[in-house]
Motif scaffolding. Structure first.
Motif, PDB file in Angstrom:
ATOM      1  N   PHE A  50      31.388  30.134  44.397  1.00  0.00           N
ATOM      2  CA  PHE A  50      30.728  30.891  43.334  1.00  0.00           C
ATOM      3  C   PHE A  50      31.201  32.342  43.261  1.00  0.00           C
ATOM      4  N   GLU A  51      32.283  32.648  43.967  1.00  0.00           N
ATOM      5  CA  GLU A  51      32.770  34.026  43.959  1.00  0.00           C
ATOM      6  C   GLU A  51      34.276  34.008  43.834  1.00  0.00           C
ATOM      7  N   ASP A  52      34.808  34.884  43.038  1.00  0.00           N
ATOM      8  CA  ASP A  52      36.257  35.017  42.889  1.00  0.00           C
ATOM      9  C   ASP A  52      36.807  35.727  44.117  1.00  0.00           C
ATOM     10  N   GLY A  53      37.743  35.080  44.795  1.00  0.00           N
ATOM     11  CA  GLY A  53      38.246  35.631  46.047  1.00  0.00           C
ATOM     12  C   GLY A  53      39.034  36.906  45.878  1.00  0.00           C
ATOM     13  N   LEU A  54      39.608  37.146  44.704  1.00  0.00           N
ATOM     14  CA  LEU A  54      40.439  38.331  44.497  1.00  0.00           C
ATOM     15  C   LEU A  54      39.599  39.563  44.173  1.00  0.00           C
ATOM     16  N   LEU A 107      56.650  43.387  37.377  1.00  0.00           N
ATOM     17  CA  LEU A 107      56.271  44.066  38.620  1.00  0.00           C
ATOM     18  C   LEU A 107      55.831  43.126  39.731  1.00  0.00           C
ATOM     19  N   GLY A 108      55.703  41.838  39.430  1.00  0.00           N
ATOM     20  CA  GLY A 108      55.386  40.882  40.472  1.00  0.00           C
ATOM     21  C   GLY A 108      53.904  40.527  40.530  1.00  0.00           C
ATOM     22  N   HIS A 109      53.636  39.394  41.130  1.00  0.00           N
ATOM     23  CA  HIS A 109      52.258  38.914  41.178  1.00  0.00           C
ATOM     24  C   HIS A 109      51.373  39.756  42.105  1.00  0.00           C
ATOM     25  N   ARG A 110      51.938  40.292  43.146  1.00  0.00           N
ATOM     26  CA  ARG A 110      51.104  41.101  44.037  1.00  0.00           C
ATOM     27  C   ARG A 110      50.589  42.334  43.307  1.00  0.00           C
ATOM     28  N   PHE A 111      51.469  42.965  42.530  1.00  0.00           N
ATOM     29  CA  PHE A 111      51.033  44.111  41.740  1.00  0.00           C
ATOM     30  C   PHE A 111      50.000  43.660  40.694  1.00  0.00           C
ATOM     31  N   GLY A 112      50.231  42.476  40.118  1.00  0.00           N
ATOM     32  CA  GLY A 112      49.280  41.954  39.132  1.00  0.00           C
ATOM     33  C   GLY A 112      47.908  41.719  39.738  1.00  0.00           C
ATOM     34  N   LEU A 136      46.222  44.955  40.092  1.00  0.00           N
ATOM     35  CA  LEU A 136      45.818  45.436  38.773  1.00  0.00           C
ATOM     36  C   LEU A 136      44.513  44.780  38.323  1.00  0.00           C
ATOM     37  N   LEU A 137      44.378  43.463  38.606  1.00  0.00           N
ATOM     38  CA  LEU A 137      43.130  42.764  38.264  1.00  0.00           C
ATOM     39  C   LEU A 137      41.956  43.346  39.041  1.00  0.00           C
ATOM     40  N   GLN A 138      42.187  43.733  40.293  1.00  0.00           N
ATOM     41  CA  GLN A 138      41.113  44.355  41.078  1.00  0.00           C
ATOM     42  C   GLN A 138      40.676  45.685  40.470  1.00  0.00           C
ATOM     43  N   GLU A 139      41.635  46.431  39.959  1.00  0.00           N
ATOM     44  CA  GLU A 139      41.295  47.706  39.320  1.00  0.00           C
ATOM     45  C   GLU A 139      40.552  47.473  38.013  1.00  0.00           C
ATOM     46  N   LEU A 162      49.121  52.690  39.629  1.00  0.00           N
ATOM     47  CA  LEU A 162      49.223  51.989  40.919  1.00  0.00           C
ATOM     48  C   LEU A 162      50.653  52.095  41.414  1.00  0.00           C
ATOM     49  N   ASP A 163      50.827  52.541  42.655  1.00  0.00           N
ATOM     50  CA  ASP A 163      52.151  52.561  43.289  1.00  0.00           C
ATOM     51  C   ASP A 163      53.200  53.243  42.396  1.00  0.00           C
ATOM     52  N   ASP A 164      52.873  54.400  41.900  1.00  0.00           N
ATOM     53  CA  ASP A 164      53.790  55.172  41.059  1.00  0.00           C
ATOM     54  C   ASP A 164      54.104  54.474  39.737  1.00  0.00           C
ATOM     55  N   HIS A 165      53.329  53.456  39.392  1.00  0.00           N
ATOM     56  CA  HIS A 165      53.476  52.786  38.101  1.00  0.00           C
ATOM     57  C   HIS A 165      52.236  53.059  37.276  1.00  0.00           C
ATOM     58  N   THR A 166      52.428  53.396  36.028  1.00  0.00           N
ATOM     59  CA  THR A 166      51.319  53.613  35.110  1.00  0.00           C
ATOM     60  C   THR A 166      51.331  52.492  34.089  1.00  0.00           C
TER      61      THR A 166
END
Length: 816
Positions: free
Chosen positions: A375-379, A423-428, A431-434, A487-491
């Motif tokens: 019942f909770e999104d792990g990310l 930018l890759g899935h890790r950056f994505g 970004l979803l967390q933000e 994030l990480d010098d990326h806007t």
């Protein structure tokens, strides 16, 4: 009365008891059946032996009587006075001598005949009937005695010659076989005897004498005849001439039940048949053994009772711990992981209990984790789709109880896929967390619920919110997303499409509200509205699309598709070179449906392969008709991404060539750049096989892709089609004109033919001529037309006469 719980057939305890008792019953029944069969076999064997012995005894009695008769007859035949009476033909003396001798030995009959078997004297009236039998008996070389019937009574008869010295006559004496003889036989051997003979007209079997009650005679005859038929059917030998008879007790018969019988023929061939039937009761023979069987049966019943008690006790010893474990398993199944599983024994069941306890502890530990993950999104640690639906259902019930509204907001990020790709899935993920943090901290009210439904899709539940308040919150979200995320010098500058659905205005079911908010969100993204409130017209459009998709599956079978052709003209000569094949759907209710309304659905569902197959087959048939006795024309057919990735496509095309005798060179297969780029390696393999078969290949909409030049040199293509977006604007846009010219030069340098589509003006026609384009296609030439009109159009076609175009070398000016 209900059965005890352990007697339920599905219970293990019942099965254990049933197994033990069943095995015991099988063994005991097998023993009883074996003993019973042995008793029956032994009794039959013993009775058969008794019958054979009785047969010999009866033969001995008859032989003994025959001997007495023979001795008496010989004594009388050798008597001087008797022979003198024979010589003097003194009938009275002869009759007196016969009577005296017969009385002396108890003979029932005495007869004297001359040498020619003429009756001279007799002690019995009607003795003339014996004369034929007497003649046979006297003349038979091996005859010593004969059984004959006189007035329906059986007689044992012997004959002795009277010689002086030649045979001057015959003395015959006989005993009547009476019941006393059979009674003597019965007393000597405990065997019952019945004499049966055939008499009457038509002849039938009847009982002459019997040790049985007269009432049993009809049954005896019936059963014996049935046994004789069985013996004849099975061709039983003389040694096997025994049968089982069944007599019922009708009127107090002494002997009833099952009898084993053996028949003993007494007559000779050619004479009336007389049979002695020897009988012994099987019931009496087996009676001594029946007591033993009853004792065994009583012992079996006692053993079953004892075995049942022991089995129940043993089964309970086994199943009671299992019941305890089953109760623990039920508690675990219900989510109760707190109560420990007891382990009272050290055997295998105790080990099973220990395993249950270990499992309980492990499951309890994982249950908390699973519940959290379920019942909770792990990310983002936000509620997931399931939790959001549960919260929404509860909110709807609460709102209905208080007669309040509530709203659902659906949000989908813009350009998130591009961010992931670049930018890759890790950056994505970060970004979803933000995004989740921004939604929860800046956009929602204190009682609003924010959830991540999956991917880049978020939802917000707004209790006690109407449409106006939901729009205000949506605008707050829009303002929150106006600030880029660093994030990480990326806007990253993200936008979002937002859809809104309210309860009860747009539905009172959780799934309905979510679905309608999602429809509004897609509409907002499609029309770049930012925020969209659900409208019933959205559902109508969706329903129409689903209806078209469902009906499209039957369009081919119902012959609703139509082939349209748009001509392709040589810019150098103005001659008709062929056409591009297009599909239209002649719907019985909706009329002519344009391809833009059903081709996208066909591509999404894979039905495009069926449409492509229909197009290719229909185009091949049209080609065969057009090229019959006319200049060779070619038809172009579009292949979709799914077609190009179909490894069976070359084999299907080969079957089409073989079936329709198609020249592959007269068909051009058009492929879009995007179709190639989805899986370049696989697409290249399919294109190489098609090119090797002789098909022409064309790159459609060239210039709109991303990596065309990287693969163009490797693709086995014959033609490039310049996308109409460049052709439309090249008269006014110098950059588009330069792109068209560069494309034509590139294609010619690679040895490829160039087709320009979307030509709608005479200026574009002449401009493409001046640039060296090979073929033209567009509304200036002709609109797509039904295949039946294409041949007439070719006959009427005349190349347009257009003033030449002057081109400056730097393309600074384009004019007629």
């Amino acid at each position: 009365m209900p059965l005890p719980a352990f007697m339920t057939p599905k219970r293990l305890q019942f099965r254990i008891v049933a197994l033990f008792l069943g095995l015991l019953l099988v063994v005991q029944l097998a023993s009883l059946l074996l003993i019973g069969n042995s008793i029956s076999v032994n009794a039959r064997s013993a009775v058969n032996a008794e019958l054979r012995t009785a047969e010999r005894v009866f033969e001995h009695l008859l032989a003994q009587n025959a001997g007495r008769l023979t001795d008496a007859a010989r004594l009388l035949a050798s008597d001087f006075g008797f022979r003198a009476a024979v010589a003097s033909n003194d009938g009275e003396t002869l009759a007196s001598a016969l009577a005296n001798q017969g009385d002396r030995i108890g003979a029932s009959l005495a007869v004297f005949t001359d040498a020619r078997f003429n009756l001279k004297a007799a002690t019995h009236d009607g003795a003339e009937r014996f004369l034929p039998t007497l003649r046979q008996l006297a003349t038979a070389p091996d005859a010593t005695q004969r059984l004959v019937l006189l007035d329906g009574e059986p007689y044992q008869l012997v004959a002795v010659p009277v010689k002086a010295p030649l045979t001057i006559g015959w003395v015959a004496m006989g005993f009547r076989i009476e019941a006393s003889l059979l009674q003597e036989m019965q007393q000597l051997s405990s065997i019952d005897v019945a004499l049966l003979t055939q008499r009457g007209s038509p002849p039938r079997w009847d009982v002459l004498q019997s040790t049985l009650d007269p009432a049993a005679s009809p049954q005896l005859v019936e059963q014996w005849l049935l046994a004789r038929e069985t013996q004849a059917t099975h061709q039983m030998s003389q040694k096997e001439r025994h049968a089982t008879l069944t007599l019922t007790d009708d009127g107090g018969s002494r002997l009833s039940g099952h009898l084993l019988a053996r028949d003993m023929p007494l007559g000779r061939e050619g004479e009336p048949q007389t049979v002695a039937v020897l009988m012994r009761s099987l019931d009496e023979a087996t009676a001594p053994y029946r007591r033993l069987q009853w004792i065994l049966l009583a012992f079996t019943l006692v053993a079953i009772a004892v075995f049942a008690v022991v089995s129940v006790y043993t089964a309970r010893r086994i199943t009671t711990p299992l019941k305890t474990l089953a109760g623990s398993a039920r508690r675990l199944g219900q989510g109760d992981y707190e109560q420990a599983v007891p382990a009272r024994t050290d055997d295998e069941i105790g080990e099973l209990a220990q395993a249950f306890e270990t499992m309980r502890l492990a499951v309890r530990e994982r249950e908390g984790e699973v519940r959290r993950l379920a019942f909770e999104d792990g990310l983002t640690q936000l509620p997931n789709r399931e939790q959001f639906r549960a919260d929404l259902r509860a909110a709807i019930q609460h709102a209905q109880a208080r007669n309040e509204p509530c709203a659902v907001l659906m949000l989908d990020l813009d350009r998130f896929k591009h961010v992931n790709d670049v930018l890759g899935h890790r950056f994505g993920d970060r970004l979803l967390q933000e995004v989740a943090k921004r939604l929860t901290q800046e956009a929602r009210r204190s009682n609003d619920v924010v959830a991540r439904l999956g991917g880049d899709e978020f939802a917000m539940l707004m209790p006690s919110a109407d449409i106006a308040l939901a729009l205000g919150i949506a605008q707050r979200i829009q303002r929150a997303f106006e600030r880029p995320i660093s994030l990480d010098d990326h806007t990253v500058d993200l936008g979002a499409g937002i859809g809104i659905a309210c309860c009860p205005a747009h539905g009172v079911e959780a799934d309905t509200l979510v679905s309608r908010a999602e429809l509004a969100m897609y509409a907002a993204k499609q029309h770049q509205l930012g925020v969209k409130v659900y409208d019933a017209a959205l559902d109508m459009s969706s329903d129409e699309s689903l209806s078209l998709l469902s009906e499209l599956r039957t369009a081919v079978d119902r012959d609703q598709l139509r082939l349209y052709l748009q001509p392709k003209i040589s810019l150098a000569t103005g001659a008709v070179l062929g056409a591009e094949a297009l599909v239209r759907w002649q719907h019985p209710q909706r009329g002519l449906v344009p391809p833009g309304k059903f081709i996208p659905f066909a591509e999404q569902t894979g039905f495009i392969r069926v449409l492509t197959g229909w197009m290719i087959e229909r185009s091949a048939m049209v080609l065969r008709q057009m090229n019959a006795g006319a200049p060779a024309l070619k038809i172009s057919v579009n292949l979709s991404t799914r077609d190009l990735l179909d490894q069976d496509l070359p084999a299907k095309m080969q079957r089409l060539i073989d079936t329709l005798a198609l020249n592959p060179g007269s068909m051009c297969l058009e492929i879009t750049e995007s179709a190639i780029m989805d899986d370049p390696q696989r697409a290249l393999q399919t294109l190489e096989r098609l090119h090797a078969m002789g098909f022409k290949l064309s790159i459609d909409d060239f210039g709109t892709g991303y990596s065309s030049l990287a693969y163009l040199k490797r693709l086995p293509v014959d033609e490039l089609k310049i996308d109409q977006s460049f052709v439309f604007n090249m008269e006014r846009d110098l950059d588009d004109a330069k792109i068209v010219r560069s494309t034509i030069d590139l294609a010619h340098n690679l040895g490829l033919n160039v087709v320009a589509e979307g030509i709608e003006t005479a200026k574009a026609w002449k401009l493409l001529q001046a640039l060296g384009c090979d073929e033209a296609q567009g509304y200036f030439v002709a609109k797509p037309m039904p295949e039946a009109l294409f041949a007439d159009w070719i006959r009427d076609w005349t190349a347009p006469q257009v003033q030449a175009v002057r081109l400056d070398t730097d393309f600074s000016r384009l004019a007629l």
